[in-house]
Design an enzyme around this catalytic site. Structure first.
Site, mmCIF file in Angstrom:
data_model
loop_
_atom_site.group_PDB
_atom_site.id
_atom_site.type_symbol
_atom_site.label_atom_id
_atom_site.label_comp_id
_atom_site.label_asym_id
_atom_site.label_seq_id
_atom_site.Cartn_x
_atom_site.Cartn_y
_atom_site.Cartn_z
ATOM 1 N N ASP A 82 55.605 47.587 41.483
ATOM 2 C CA ASP A 82 54.592 47.232 40.400
ATOM 3 C C ASP A 82 55.535 46.775 39.225
ATOM 4 O OD1 ASP A 82 51.565 48.104 39.995
ATOM 5 O OD2 ASP A 82 52.610 48.196 38.303
ATOM 6 N N ASP A 108 47.115 44.073 46.198
ATOM 7 C CA ASP A 108 45.855 44.864 45.417
ATOM 8 C C ASP A 108 45.784 44.104 44.070
ATOM 9 O OD1 ASP A 108 43.817 46.259 44.980
ATOM 10 O OD2 ASP A 108 44.892 48.141 44.670
ATOM 11 N N CYS A 154 39.073 44.824 43.255
ATOM 12 C CA CYS A 154 37.757 45.823 43.273
ATOM 13 C C CYS A 154 36.991 44.851 42.251
ATOM 14 C CB CYS A 154 38.210 46.911 42.677
ATOM 15 S SG CYS A 154 39.207 47.368 41.167
ATOM 16 N N GLY A 181 50.177 54.321 43.672
ATOM 17 C CA GLY A 181 50.600 54.586 45.178
ATOM 18 C C GLY A 181 49.321 55.157 45.906
ATOM 19 N N GLY A 182 48.224 54.914 45.535
ATOM 20 C CA GLY A 182 47.034 55.171 46.478
ATOM 21 C C GLY A 182 47.008 54.777 47.844
ATOM 22 N N LYS A 183 47.139 53.279 47.674
ATOM 23 C CA LYS A 183 47.061 52.470 49.171
ATOM 24 C C LYS A 183 48.458 52.878 49.791
ATOM 25 C CE LYS A 183 43.532 49.125 47.863
ATOM 26 N NZ LYS A 183 43.303 49.864 46.468
ATOM 27 N N CYS A 236 51.364 45.289 44.491
ATOM 28 C CA CYS A 236 50.829 45.832 43.237
ATOM 29 C C CYS A 236 50.410 47.367 43.453
ATOM 30 C CB CYS A 236 49.816 45.116 42.855
ATOM 31 S SG CYS A 236 49.774 43.005 42.786
ATOM 32 N N ALA A 237 51.359 48.143 43.645
ATOM 33 C CA ALA A 237 51.210 49.616 43.984
ATOM 34 C C ALA A 237 50.485 50.550 43.069
ATOM 35 C CB ALA A 237 52.454 50.018 44.772
#
Length: 438
Positions: A268, A314, A367, A248-250, A244-245
């Site tokens: 995604d 994520d 989160c 693209g932060g992670k 679940c990109a």
């Protein structure tokens, strides 16, 4: 811009947010400022600070006007916020002067309502707890399940303005060199306590204009999010799936830990989010990432079943852990949203689990602060999938801080850790046993 002009801009932005109640406030704000490019960076930050202060105080502000008939307008909320920050009624009347770019003068109704607020505190012991701590009434039992007698302290921490966390890109330099580069541009970053890659700034800062950001030496990423990537323990020889990109932060952080080697697939269901990753990947100097759009009927996952060493999930979630940054999300979240998310998370876990190779690991992260979306969700998954187990504490990556290695999962909160609220757990897929030859 003058303080009065900034307040006018804040009122206009609050109106735009109020007129799009299901749209995230930051998305509305981005569009608002794109249409008004004449507003400089300092003025944008000042306007945003006013708006987010109001959003962070939304239920308490409305409680103070509970005996007022008629609509509670964004300008009335903004004026009340000024008073609770210490401005006198005379000062507020001067700001609402009606002069060029200033808000129009207060009406008699507004003046009388605001006058009553002088000498009061924004938070009041008479306010119901859900009002005083700014969360929906219906979610209190869910929060109590998670926090017990820590509920008030944890929710009070979520009322504070967040810090701005950054991550060094080790492909381009060290944390010390990044801190030095930022300080040269009057951005006094400090090293974070938990993440070995993290840096922290107070409040809203013009980081995206800094050379260190433009050169790809630093990325904006909450310290908690960095710790999720540490938990993944991705190596340079691995095939990794960021399921679940998003933008693209992670993915960027994973590429860094893999030293730009191995192979990452960023997936995604939202094409625009994946497109947004392209610029970030290029700026960071990352070239071991392939993007894939997940679509209905797509056979991509079936062809790659059991082929990844690491799968990071994520998961879409309530976002309750980000309420410091996104206070408007408290106002939009409904019980139905949670019910739908729980189903979606379980479905995603089951699909992602088939992509992990035997002996590989799946990292589930949210989160969210809610036990329903975190530990309870994982307990249900492990009952469905006997071929998966939660890592023990001594199997967790040694790069994680010691306090996060006590078990195979960890939860972070603003109160306890100074990060956004995060949950992460690491599960391993069993190696298939071959029957002995007879």
């Amino acid at each position: 811009m003058t303080p009065a002009a900034r307040l006018s801009g804040a009122i206009d932005l609050l109106c735009a947010i109020q007129n799009a109640p299901r749209r995230p406030a930051d998305a509305t704000a981005n569009a608002f400022f794109r249409e008004r490019r004449y507003i400089g960076g300092g003025d944008r930050r000042a306007i945003s600070t006013i708006v987010w202060d109001v959003l962070r105080s939304w239920r308490r502000l409305h409680w103070h006007f509970s005996d007022l008939t008629g609509a509670i307008s964004p300008r009335l909320l903004s004026a009340a916020s000024l008073i609770f920050r210490g401005e006198s009624m005379d000062q507020v009347r001067l700001i609402f002067s009606g002069d060029r770019y200033a808000p129009s003068p207060l009406t008699s109704r507004e003046d009388i309502a605001l006058k009553k607020l002088e000498g009061r505190s924004l938070s009041n012991a008479k306010q119901p707890r859900a009002v005083r701590l700014e969360y929906p009434d219906w979610i209190e039992p869910v929060l109590a399940e998670t926090f017990g007698n820590r509920l008030e302290a944890e929710m009070e921490a979520l009322l504070e303005a967040p810090t701005l966390d950054l991550r060094v890109n080790l492909l381009k330099g060290t944390r010390d060199s990044a801190i030095a580069a930022l300080r040269k541009e009057s951005l006094p970053a400090e090293a974070t306590e938990l993440s070995p890659w993290g840096m922290r700034l107070d409040g809203r800062q013009p980081v995206t204009a800094a050379q260190a950001f433009r050169d790809g030496l630093v990325e904006i990423q909450d310290e908690g999010s960095q710790l999720v990537v540490l938990a993944a323990d991705a190596k340079s020889e691995h095939r990794v799936l960021d399921y679940c990109a998003g933008a693209g932060g992670k993915t960027l952080a994973l590429a860094m830990t893999m030293e730009n080697r191995g192979h990452i697939v960023a997936c995604d269901v939202h094409e625009k989010r994946l497109e947004g990753a392209v610029k970030r990947l290029r700026r960071a100097g990352v070239h071991n990432v392939e993007r894939h759009l997940l679509t209905s009927g797509d056979k991509w996952a079936k062809r790659r079943a059991g082929s990844f060493d690491r799968v990071l999930v994520d998961a879409p979630c309530s976002g309750t852990g980000t309420w410091r940054r996104n206070p408007d999300a408290r106002l939009r979240l409904t019980k139905t949203d949670i019910e739908e998310l729980l189903v979606k998370q379980a479905e995603i876990l089951d699909r992602a689990a088939s992509l992990v190779k035997p002996g590989g690991r799946m990292i589930y992260a949210t989160c969210s602060l809610l036990a329903q979306e975190n530990g309870n969700q994982i307990a249900a998954f492990l009952k469905r999938r006997s071929d998966y187990r939660l890592l023990s504490g001594d199997e967790m990556p040694s790069t994680l801080p010691e306090k996060l290695r006590e078990r195979g999962s960890f939860a972070l909160t603003p109160k306890q850790d100074g990060t956004d609220g995060f949950f992460a757990c690491v599960m391993e897929r069993a190696v298939e046993k071959k029957d002995d030859a007879t």
